[in-house]
Design an enzyme around this catalytic site. Structure first.
Site, PDB file in Angstrom:
ATOM      1  N   SER A  68      75.682 -26.586  35.148  1.00 32.00           N
ATOM      2  CA  SER A  68      76.405 -27.711  34.556  1.00 32.00           C
ATOM      3  C   SER A  68      75.613 -28.238  33.366  1.00 32.00           C
ATOM      4  O   SER A  68      74.500 -28.753  33.519  1.00 32.00           O
ATOM      5  CB  SER A  68      76.606 -28.827  35.580  1.00 32.00           C
ATOM      6  N   HIS A  73      79.318 -24.544  32.773  1.00 22.09           N
ATOM      7  CA  HIS A  73      80.218 -25.580  33.291  1.00 22.09           C
ATOM      8  C   HIS A  73      80.133 -26.801  32.378  1.00 22.09           C
ATOM      9  O   HIS A  73      79.055 -27.358  32.172  1.00 22.09           O
ATOM     10  CB  HIS A  73      79.799 -25.923  34.723  1.00 22.09           C
ATOM     11  N   ASP A 104      81.430 -30.555  31.688  1.00 15.29           N
ATOM     12  CA  ASP A 104      82.049 -31.716  32.324  1.00 15.29           C
ATOM     13  C   ASP A 104      82.622 -32.668  31.280  1.00 15.29           C
ATOM     14  O   ASP A 104      81.881 -33.328  30.554  1.00 15.29           O
ATOM     15  CB  ASP A 104      81.020 -32.438  33.204  1.00 15.29           C
ATOM     16  N   MET A 112      84.602 -35.967  30.677  1.00 14.66           N
ATOM     17  CA  MET A 112      84.953 -37.217  31.372  1.00 14.66           C
ATOM     18  C   MET A 112      85.436 -38.242  30.354  1.00 14.66           C
ATOM     19  O   MET A 112      84.879 -38.340  29.256  1.00 14.66           O
ATOM     20  CB  MET A 112      83.720 -37.790  32.081  1.00 14.66           C
ATOM     21  N   HIS A 139      85.664 -28.687  33.171  1.00 13.38           N
ATOM     22  CA  HIS A 139      86.060 -29.496  34.325  1.00 13.38           C
ATOM     23  C   HIS A 139      86.482 -30.861  33.802  1.00 13.38           C
ATOM     24  O   HIS A 139      85.637 -31.644  33.383  1.00 13.38           O
ATOM     25  CB  HIS A 139      84.858 -29.584  35.284  1.00 13.38           C
ATOM     26  N   MET A 188      87.575 -34.433  34.112  1.00 14.64           N
ATOM     27  CA  MET A 188      87.658 -35.638  34.929  1.00 14.64           C
ATOM     28  C   MET A 188      88.286 -36.713  34.040  1.00 14.64           C
ATOM     29  O   MET A 188      87.608 -37.585  33.498  1.00 14.64           O
ATOM     30  CB  MET A 188      86.264 -36.020  35.435  1.00 14.64           C
ATOM     31  N   MET A 197      85.094 -30.593  45.262  1.00 15.29           N
ATOM     32  CA  MET A 197      83.982 -31.466  44.857  1.00 15.29           C
ATOM     33  C   MET A 197      83.129 -31.793  46.081  1.00 15.29           C
ATOM     34  O   MET A 197      83.650 -32.181  47.124  1.00 15.29           O
ATOM     35  CB  MET A 197      84.506 -32.779  44.251  1.00 15.29           C
ATOM     36  N   ASP A 233      80.935 -28.038  43.521  1.00 15.78           N
ATOM     37  CA  ASP A 233      80.297 -28.751  42.407  1.00 15.78           C
ATOM     38  C   ASP A 233      79.738 -30.070  42.918  1.00 15.78           C
ATOM     39  O   ASP A 233      80.492 -30.916  43.397  1.00 15.78           O
ATOM     40  CB  ASP A 233      81.365 -28.988  41.321  1.00 15.78           C
TER      41      ASP A 233
HETATM   42  C1  DX5 Z   1      79.813 -34.362  38.568  1.00 14.15           C
HETATM   43  C2  DX5 Z   1      79.992 -33.119  37.773  1.00 14.15           C
HETATM   44  C3  DX5 Z   1      79.041 -32.057  38.068  1.00 14.15           C
HETATM   45  C4  DX5 Z   1      77.584 -32.404  37.881  1.00 14.15           C
HETATM   46  C5  DX5 Z   1      76.829 -31.651  38.930  1.00 14.15           C
HETATM   47  O1  DX5 Z   1      80.910 -35.156  38.440  1.00 14.15           O
HETATM   48  O2  DX5 Z   1      81.303 -32.604  37.986  1.00 14.15           O
HETATM   49  O3  DX5 Z   1      79.369 -30.839  37.398  1.00 14.15           O
HETATM   50  O4  DX5 Z   1      77.069 -32.092  36.618  1.00 14.15           O
HETATM   51  O5  DX5 Z   1      75.496 -32.004  38.860  1.00 14.15           O
HETATM   52  P1  DX5 Z   1      74.452 -31.707  40.037  1.00 14.15           P
HETATM   53  O6  DX5 Z   1      74.416 -30.241  40.228  1.00 14.15           O
HETATM   54  O7  DX5 Z   1      73.192 -32.288  39.506  1.00 14.15           O
HETATM   55  O8  DX5 Z   1      74.964 -32.429  41.262  1.00 14.15           O
HETATM   56 ZN    ZN Z   2      81.753 -30.599  37.174  1.00 17.20          ZN
END
Ligand code: DX5
Ligand code: ZN
Length: 230
Positions: A10, A35, A37, A39, A68, A70, A143, A177
């Site tokens: 990530s 990956h 993220d 948001m 991903h 969010m 998740m 994740d």
């Molecule tokens: C959280 C994200 C993850 C996050 C995971 O909302 O979707 O992808 O970066 O991080 P770790 O592996 O540190 O839990």
């Molecule tokens: Zn994620």
């Protein structure tokens, strides 16, 4: 056919000011996917990156960019992410109850892989229709933390969801994740996960390549010993 292990660091845990070199480093360390993220500060209480950053990164890497989302309105992001060069688009089922068919259709029409994510409080049955549809999602993301931030603790209770999905859909790509690393991979892989996202455990390690290989070995080891993969 066994669902291939896909290890996806990530990039939320990387140095965003040096994203291109961090991506190259992850490739050298043996990562399969990156990956990303995305948001919106609304669906989750954090604001990260969007299509412009994906577009910039795409100029520096040919790796699979596993986005991903969010966000509250995933449909609004499909076209921009296609243009930006995203490879996979994961939306949350909680905000797509009314339009997931259209979402999947547009994601795939844009040449991306489609995936659906579910939060810890969402029952797994909610995603069955998306996997069983005539135009199905390519992956389900379970998740294992509340979405929003890296570095949280893995929720082992989520493994019943992973196991239910694996028994029902032996060939499906199942991603986990949140809180994944060498100490939790065994639980996730034994439950049947094959796509592993890991942020802090990879970027915080002395030997990120070693962690990526531990995660891969965890998935391969579980697949070799579990009957539902055979
Ligand atoms: C959280 C994200 C993850 C996050 C995971 O909302 O979707 O992808 O970066 O991080 P770790 O592996 O540190 O839990
Ligand atoms: Zn994620």
């Amino acid at each position: 056919m066994l669902p291939q292990p896909k290890i996806a660091p990530s990039m939320l845990s990387s140095d965003f000011a040096n994203l291109a070199s961090e991506a190259k480093f992850m490739e050298q360390c043996g990562a399969d996917w990156l990956h990303m993220d995305i948001m919106d500060g609304h669906y989750v209480p954090n604001l990260t990156i969007g299509a412009p950053v994906i577009k910039s990164l795409r100029k520096h890497t040919s790796m699979f960019l596993d986005c991903h989302l969010m966000v509250t309105n995933p449909l609004d992001y499909v076209d921009e992410l296609v243009k930006a060069g995203a490879s996979g688009f994961t939306f949350h089922v909680e905000v797509a109850q009314d339009n997931w068919r259209e979402l999947v259709r547009r994601i795939k029409a844009g040449g991306m892989r489609a995936a659906v994510a579910l939060k810890p409080g969402t029952p797994v049955e909610v995603v069955f229709p998306l996997v069983e549809s005539a135009e199905p999602v390519d992956m389900v993301l379970v998740m294992t933390v509340e979405p929003g931030f890296g570095g949280q603790k893995f929720m082992p209770d989520m493994m019943t969801k992973v196991n239910t999905l694996r028994k029902k859909f032996p060939h499906l790509d199942i991603q986990v994740d949140g809180g994944l690393g060498p100490s939790t991979i065994q639980q996730a892989a034994t439950a049947g996960a094959n796509c592993i996202v890991a942020g802090s455990s990879v970027f915080g390690a002395q030997d990120p390549a070693g962690v990526i290989s531990d995660l891969r070995n965890g998935v391969e080891g579980a697949q070799a010993s579990l009957s539902f993969f055979k």
